[in-house]
Scaffold this motif. Structure first.
Motif, PDB file in Angstrom:
ATOM      1  N   SER A 180       0.850  -1.243   0.049  1.00  0.00           N
ATOM      2  CA  SER A 180       0.052  -0.098  -0.134  1.00  0.00           C
ATOM      3  C   SER A 180       1.101   1.441  -0.031  1.00  0.00           C
ATOM      4  CB  SER A 180      -0.867   0.165   0.997  1.00  0.00           C
ATOM      5  OG  SER A 180      -0.899  -1.127   1.931  1.00  0.00           O
ATOM      6  N   TYR A 181       1.905   1.354  -0.569  1.00  0.00           N
ATOM      7  CA  TYR A 181       3.056   2.481  -0.543  1.00  0.00           C
ATOM      8  C   TYR A 181       2.067   3.550  -1.757  1.00  0.00           C
ATOM      9  CZ  TYR A 181       6.444  -0.194   1.690  1.00  0.00           C
ATOM     10  OH  TYR A 181       7.486  -0.823   2.260  1.00  0.00           O
ATOM     11  N   PHE A 182       1.339   3.112  -2.278  1.00  0.00           N
ATOM     12  CA  PHE A 182       0.547   4.314  -3.189  1.00  0.00           C
ATOM     13  C   PHE A 182      -0.521   4.733  -2.724  1.00  0.00           C
ATOM     14  CE2 PHE A 182       3.114   1.951  -6.821  1.00  0.00           C
ATOM     15  CZ  PHE A 182       3.747   3.233  -7.230  1.00  0.00           C
ATOM     16  N   ASP A 183      -0.956   4.238  -1.247  1.00  0.00           N
ATOM     17  CA  ASP A 183      -2.246   4.748  -0.713  1.00  0.00           C
ATOM     18  C   ASP A 183      -2.421   6.417  -0.744  1.00  0.00           C
ATOM     19  OD1 ASP A 183      -2.817   2.295  -1.091  1.00  0.00           O
ATOM     20  OD2 ASP A 183      -3.333   1.891   0.835  1.00  0.00           O
ATOM     21  N   TYR A 184      -1.358   7.015  -0.349  1.00  0.00           N
ATOM     22  CA  TYR A 184      -1.660   8.509  -0.327  1.00  0.00           C
ATOM     23  C   TYR A 184      -2.241   9.039  -1.254  1.00  0.00           C
ATOM     24  CZ  TYR A 184       1.018   7.993   4.263  1.00  0.00           C
ATOM     25  OH  TYR A 184       1.398   7.366   5.517  1.00  0.00           O
ATOM     26  N   SER A 240      -5.950  12.177  -2.035  1.00  0.00           N
ATOM     27  CA  SER A 240      -5.956  12.973  -3.379  1.00  0.00           C
ATOM     28  C   SER A 240      -5.977  14.423  -3.646  1.00  0.00           C
ATOM     29  CB  SER A 240      -7.191  12.294  -4.403  1.00  0.00           C
ATOM     30  OG  SER A 240      -8.456  12.762  -3.619  1.00  0.00           O
ATOM     31  N   GLU A 241      -6.694  15.178  -2.682  1.00  0.00           N
ATOM     32  CA  GLU A 241      -6.498  16.447  -2.994  1.00  0.00           C
ATOM     33  C   GLU A 241      -5.316  17.157  -2.670  1.00  0.00           C
ATOM     34  OE1 GLU A 241      -9.881  18.967  -0.872  1.00  0.00           O
ATOM     35  OE2 GLU A 241     -10.943  17.098  -1.556  1.00  0.00           O
ATOM     36  N   THR A 242      -4.862  16.779  -1.691  1.00  0.00           N
ATOM     37  CA  THR A 242      -3.309  17.219  -1.350  1.00  0.00           C
ATOM     38  C   THR A 242      -2.379  16.881  -2.458  1.00  0.00           C
ATOM     39  OG1 THR A 242      -3.801  16.567   0.714  1.00  0.00           O
ATOM     40  CG2 THR A 242      -1.522  17.266   0.416  1.00  0.00           C
ATOM     41  N   PHE A 243      -2.641  15.619  -3.024  1.00  0.00           N
ATOM     42  CA  PHE A 243      -1.581  15.024  -4.359  1.00  0.00           C
ATOM     43  C   PHE A 243      -1.990  16.222  -5.425  1.00  0.00           C
ATOM     44  CE2 PHE A 243      -1.293  12.720  -8.233  1.00  0.00           C
ATOM     45  CZ  PHE A 243       0.113  12.388  -8.062  1.00  0.00           C
ATOM     46  N   LEU A 244      -2.946  16.249  -5.755  1.00  0.00           N
ATOM     47  CA  LEU A 244      -3.041  17.226  -6.845  1.00  0.00           C
ATOM     48  C   LEU A 244      -2.927  18.485  -6.736  1.00  0.00           C
ATOM     49  CD1 LEU A 244      -7.004  16.156  -7.956  1.00  0.00           C
ATOM     50  CD2 LEU A 244      -4.797  15.639  -8.911  1.00  0.00           C
ATOM     51  N   VAL A 245      -2.876  19.243  -5.431  1.00  0.00           N
ATOM     52  CA  VAL A 245      -2.390  20.440  -5.039  1.00  0.00           C
ATOM     53  C   VAL A 245      -0.775  20.409  -5.328  1.00  0.00           C
ATOM     54  CG1 VAL A 245      -1.866  22.149  -3.255  1.00  0.00           C
ATOM     55  CG2 VAL A 245      -4.045  21.173  -3.650  1.00  0.00           C
ATOM     56  N   LEU A 246      -0.174  19.370  -4.860  1.00  0.00           N
ATOM     57  CA  LEU A 246       1.379  19.401  -5.092  1.00  0.00           C
ATOM     58  C   LEU A 246       1.887  19.067  -6.365  1.00  0.00           C
ATOM     59  CD1 LEU A 246       2.285  17.049  -2.003  1.00  0.00           C
ATOM     60  CD2 LEU A 246       2.297  19.470  -2.186  1.00  0.00           C
ATOM     61  N   SER A 249       4.761   7.614  -3.109  1.00  0.00           N
ATOM     62  CA  SER A 249       3.671   8.414  -3.744  1.00  0.00           C
ATOM     63  C   SER A 249       4.343   9.716  -3.897  1.00  0.00           C
ATOM     64  CB  SER A 249       2.673   8.633  -2.701  1.00  0.00           C
ATOM     65  OG  SER A 249       2.098   7.385  -2.123  1.00  0.00           O
ATOM     66  N   GLY A 250       5.463  10.237  -3.540  1.00  0.00           N
ATOM     67  CA  GLY A 250       5.872  11.370  -4.123  1.00  0.00           C
ATOM     68  C   GLY A 250       6.946  11.152  -5.226  1.00  0.00           C
ATOM     69  N   ALA A 251       7.765  10.039  -5.013  1.00  0.00           N
ATOM     70  CA  ALA A 251       8.716   9.898  -5.980  1.00  0.00           C
ATOM     71  C   ALA A 251       8.331   9.436  -7.559  1.00  0.00           C
ATOM     72  CB  ALA A 251      10.038   8.760  -5.446  1.00  0.00           C
ATOM     73  N   ILE A 252       7.515   8.285  -7.467  1.00  0.00           N
ATOM     74  CA  ILE A 252       7.118   7.927  -8.703  1.00  0.00           C
ATOM     75  C   ILE A 252       6.338   8.792  -9.454  1.00  0.00           C
ATOM     76  CG2 ILE A 252       5.654   5.938  -9.737  1.00  0.00           C
ATOM     77  CD1 ILE A 252       8.245   4.955  -8.650  1.00  0.00           C
ATOM     78  N   PRO A 253       5.329   9.685  -8.956  1.00  0.00           N
ATOM     79  CA  PRO A 253       4.997  10.660  -9.856  1.00  0.00           C
ATOM     80  C   PRO A 253       5.692  11.486 -10.382  1.00  0.00           C
ATOM     81  CG  PRO A 253       3.532  10.397  -7.902  1.00  0.00           C
ATOM     82  CD  PRO A 253       4.849   9.571  -7.751  1.00  0.00           C
TER      83      PRO A 253
END
Lengths: 245, 217, 330
Positions: free
Chosen positions: A30-34, A39-45, A211-215
């Motif tokens: 579950s390393y991609f779960d964040y 998802s909102e934070t992810f999209l902002v980042l 979740s940060g490095a792969i994108p």
């Protein structure tokens, strides 16, 4: 011949398998779960990251390409080596340092990061613009002059089309580098996907790391891919050179 | 100026130490990268299929941002309890060096004048002799250019490795950021830049020495 | 017409690249600038379209002093061909050839017609080649395109700087022939730079032999071969200049002076040669095939006689050497 082809295929599929194994492992832990749970934070980042790169790269192109053109004009030819050496020297300064030093000038925040990324992207674009124009056969320019082309016609019809490959490659290098450097924008408080990578490092949290490095990685690979396609479309058919990797 | 003098008085031995750490990390990585990259590059000249695959992989590897690569490696190396520190930094630097080294070795040897190669074959040289006496010496400037690119690039990337506890000059910069101390940041960056320039100059010198020798022979 | 009136070019006080050069290229004629490398021939050529400046003197092109003309306007009225053809790799063949007409603002139809006409001159299919890029053509084809590109806007004057220098001898020979054929039709005033003596003899109505920026001799090829003005000229053309001058004479000349041999039907496998072929080629053909004779054909493709090494030698002796020695004694 068959054996060689086989070795090539084995290496290729082994790599695919390794990448697939990595993703299965990461997902099963579950390393991609964040990405989904936050998802909102992810999209902002993600948006911050993309905007940082786009704004700084565009500014860099707007400055570096005309600067490269200007410095290759006969009037400024003599100053060329000075600027080229400055550009070479500049590339030995670590990107992290450029970001860090901008804090003392502009404080912390988005503007600082954009400015630092902009400064850092100028160099490869400028260098490739100058190299591209310089590599054009002098005889070709001579022929153009002898045919009665005006300086601006020579620039737009001969020099730029024939150095397009090199200029665009410089832009691609700069943008891809920029995506990586933008991941460091966290240190000047400008957000971006680097936030999760650094959080992951600080908290020893594999989920944030992945979740940060792969994108970021996919963003870089995607940008590289798209810009190569753009090169293929923009560079005139006759001056396309077969260059791999 | 006075402040700088005082700063250097206190910190110079530490800067020197970190510079040496930095140089050791990069040198080890380059050494291993050469051991892998040069034989691989040479082999690729005989196998076009593999060459396409490997060069493509190496080229994609190079587009991966360094901090992201570290971010991916930490979880993987955590499996063997080496998540932070020297190992992931070292592995990342080896990976990044592969493209310039393999590509330049490959293209350098591929671009050796075919007539020269024919002459060598015609003189009855074996593949190994041809490689060592004709192809590598003539491809040396191109190969060395790749090594120089890799070294200068790695010196820069190793700075980021400070964030994952690999030491080196990046420590000065990261500490400078967290303590808001420009002296640390500036001295760290200048040391990195000087290290890169010196390393490049030394490699250029080696390249010239060897090239001359090759031609003289 | 291009007139060089006491043209001089110097760099600073000491170096004089072109020293008081004075000659005229007549309307519709080819003048070849010949000389060893560094003699200033390319510099002199480039002074015409103002790619090089003139220190003293003037160049008058069709009645106008080049100094009074805008360099851009001037260059568009002068065709310019260089050794490495200078085709632009980013443009198709049609775009390359039609560049000057395009700069001059010709309309599409006029450009199209002109392009088709020019391509037919060099025997390349305009439809097939128009859309191709320079790198898709052979060296010889590229050079031909370079030539017709210079002809594109139908300029009265052409400057050609070793245009065929980079081609291999067989193709060079062919393109030279082809170019002379075109010249018979278009009758341009041409200044042509060469370092190749044979090319100069073949192409030139008149040759300017240069050395260190000075004119050594300005004459027709045959005059220059027969009456070299000084030691440099005779040395430059070499001891074999009698043989070189054979290329100025054709089989027909020989027939008029000493007549051809009879056709010997018993000899099989002999080669044939056209009556307008020059004697130098004929001689090398005779030597190469180690045959005693070559059959001569006229315009109707009829066998009209044979030619042998002996005949060529006789002609050489009476017609050329005889005149040379006569002139040297006189």
């Amino acid at each position: 011949m068959k054996r060689k082809k086989l070795i090539g295929s084995i290496v290729r599929y082994a790599l695919y398998a390794a990448v697939a194994a990595f993703f299965i492992w990461a997902i099963s832990n579950s390393y991609f779960d964040y990405i989904f749970s936050q998802s909102e934070t992810f999209l902002v980042l993600l948006r911050q990251h993309v905007v940082l790169v786009l704004v700084s790269s565009l500014l860099a192109i707007l400055i570096a390409v005309p600067a490269g053109i200007l410095i290759t004009r006969p009037k400024f030819k003599k100053a060329e080596w000075i600027f080229s050496n400055i550009a070479n020297l500049g590339q030995t300064i670590p990107s992290l340092a450029v970001l860090a030093l901008m804090i003392s000038v502009l404080g912390i925040g988005f503007r600082t990061a954009v400015f630092a990324l902009f400064i850092y992207s100028i160099l490869p674009i400028f260098r490739n613009t100058v190299a591209g124009i310089d590599s054009i056969d002098k005889n070709m320019i001579d022929a153009a002059k002898g045919m009665g082309m005006k300086p601006h016609q020579i620039l737009f019809r001969i020099e730029l089309p024939n150095s397009a490959y090199s200029i665009l490659a410089g832009i691609r290098t700069a943008v891809v580098l920029n995506i990586g450097t933008a991941a460091l924008a966290y240190v000047v408080g400008a957000g971006g996907l680097g936030v999760w990578i650094f959080t992951g490092i600080n908290l020893f949290d594999n989920g944030f790391l992945i979740s940060g490095a792969i994108p970021v990685t996919l963003l870089a690979i995607l940008a590289d891919y798209i810009l190569r396609k753009v090169e293929y479309i923009v560079v005139p058919k006759g001056s396309r050179r077969i260059e791999k990797a | 100026m006075e402040k700088w003098a005082r700063f250097l008085e206190v910190n110079s031995s530490r800067i020197l130490e970190l510079t040496i750490d930095h140089a050791i990390l990069v040198s080890l990585a380059i050494f291993v990268a050469l051991l892998i990259g040069i034989p691989l590059g040479i082999y690729l000249t005989t196998n076009q299929y593999l060459a396409d695959t490997v060069l493509q992989i190496a080229s994609i590897t190079l587009t991966i941002p360094s901090i992201a690569l570290f971010g991916v490696m930490i979880p993987i190396f955590s499996l063997i309890n080496q998540g932070i520190g020297f190992v992931p930094a070292f592995v990342a630097l080896v990976l990044y060096s592969q493209l310039p080294i393999i590509r330049n070795t490959y293209t350098g040897i591929k671009n050796v004048n075919p007539e020269m190669r024919d002459a060598a074959i015609g003189m009855g040289m074996k593949t190994r002799q041809r490689l060592l006496r004709v192809e590598i010496p003539n491809a040396l400037p191109v190969i060395m250019a790749g090594v120089r690119t890799a070294v200068v690039m790695n010196i820069g990337i190793a700075v980021i490795a400070a964030y994952i506890g690999a030491g080196g000059l990046g420590v000065l910069i990261t500490q400078g950021i967290s303590r808001n101390d420009n002296y640390l940041i500036i001295s760290g960056s200048i040391a990195v830049a000087i290290l890169a320039i010196i390393a490049d100059a030394i490699l250029l010198l080696i390249q010239k020495r060897f090239t001359k020798k090759a031609i003289a022979e | 017409m291009i007139s060089f009136n006491h043209v001089t070019k110097s760099f600073g006080e000491k170096i004089t690249a072109i020293d008081d050069v004075d000659f005229t290229v007549e309307e519709g004629k080819i003048v070849v600038l010949l000389g060893p490398s560094g003699c200033g021939k390319t510099t002199l050529l480039r002074m015409v379209n103002q790619l090089e400046s003139i220190t003293k003197g003037e160049i008058v092109i069709n009645g106008e002093n080049s100094k009074d003309l805008d360099p851009i306007e001037l260059r568009r009225k002068i065709g310019y061909v260089i050794q490495s053809n200078g085709l632009f790799p980013n443009m198709t063949i049609e775009e390359n050839v039609m560049l000057v007409p395009d700069l001059l603002g010709w309309n599409k139809k006029k450009k199209r017609e002109r392009f088709e006409y020019l391509m037919k001159l060099i025997g390349l299919d305009p439809k097939d080649y128009g859309k191709r890029y320079p790198h898709e053509l052979s060296g010889g084809q590229q050079q031909r395109i370079g030539v017709v590109r210079a002809l594109a806007a139908d300029p009265p004057v052409m400057l050609m700087d070793e245009p065929f220098g980079a081609l291999d001898p067989i193709i060079r020979d062919k393109i030279q022939e082809e170019f002379l054929q075109i010249q018979r039709e278009v009758k341009k005033t041409i200044l042509f730079v060469s370092h190749d003596i044979d090319e100069a003899i073949k192409m030139a109505d008149k040759i300017v032999l240069l050395r260190d920026g000075k004119i050594m001799q300005f004459d027709t090829p045959s005059e220059m071969l027969a009456h070299p003005k000084n030691e440099f000229v005779s040395q430059f053309f070499g001891k074999d200049r009698a043989i070189k001058s054979l290329s100025l004479h054709t089989v027909e000349n020989l027939r008029e002076v000493i007549g051809l041999g009879p056709v010997d039907e018993s000899i099989q496998d002999t080669k044939t040669i056209h009556i307008h072929q020059d004697l130098r080629n004929t001689l090398s053909m005779l030597l190469n095939q180690e045959a005693d004779q070559v059959i001569v054909k006229d315009e109707q493709d009829e066998n009209i006689g044979t030619i042998t090494i002996d005949l060529v030698q006789k002609y050489l002796h009476f017609e050329i050497k005889g005149k040379m020695s006569a002139s040297q004694e006189g």
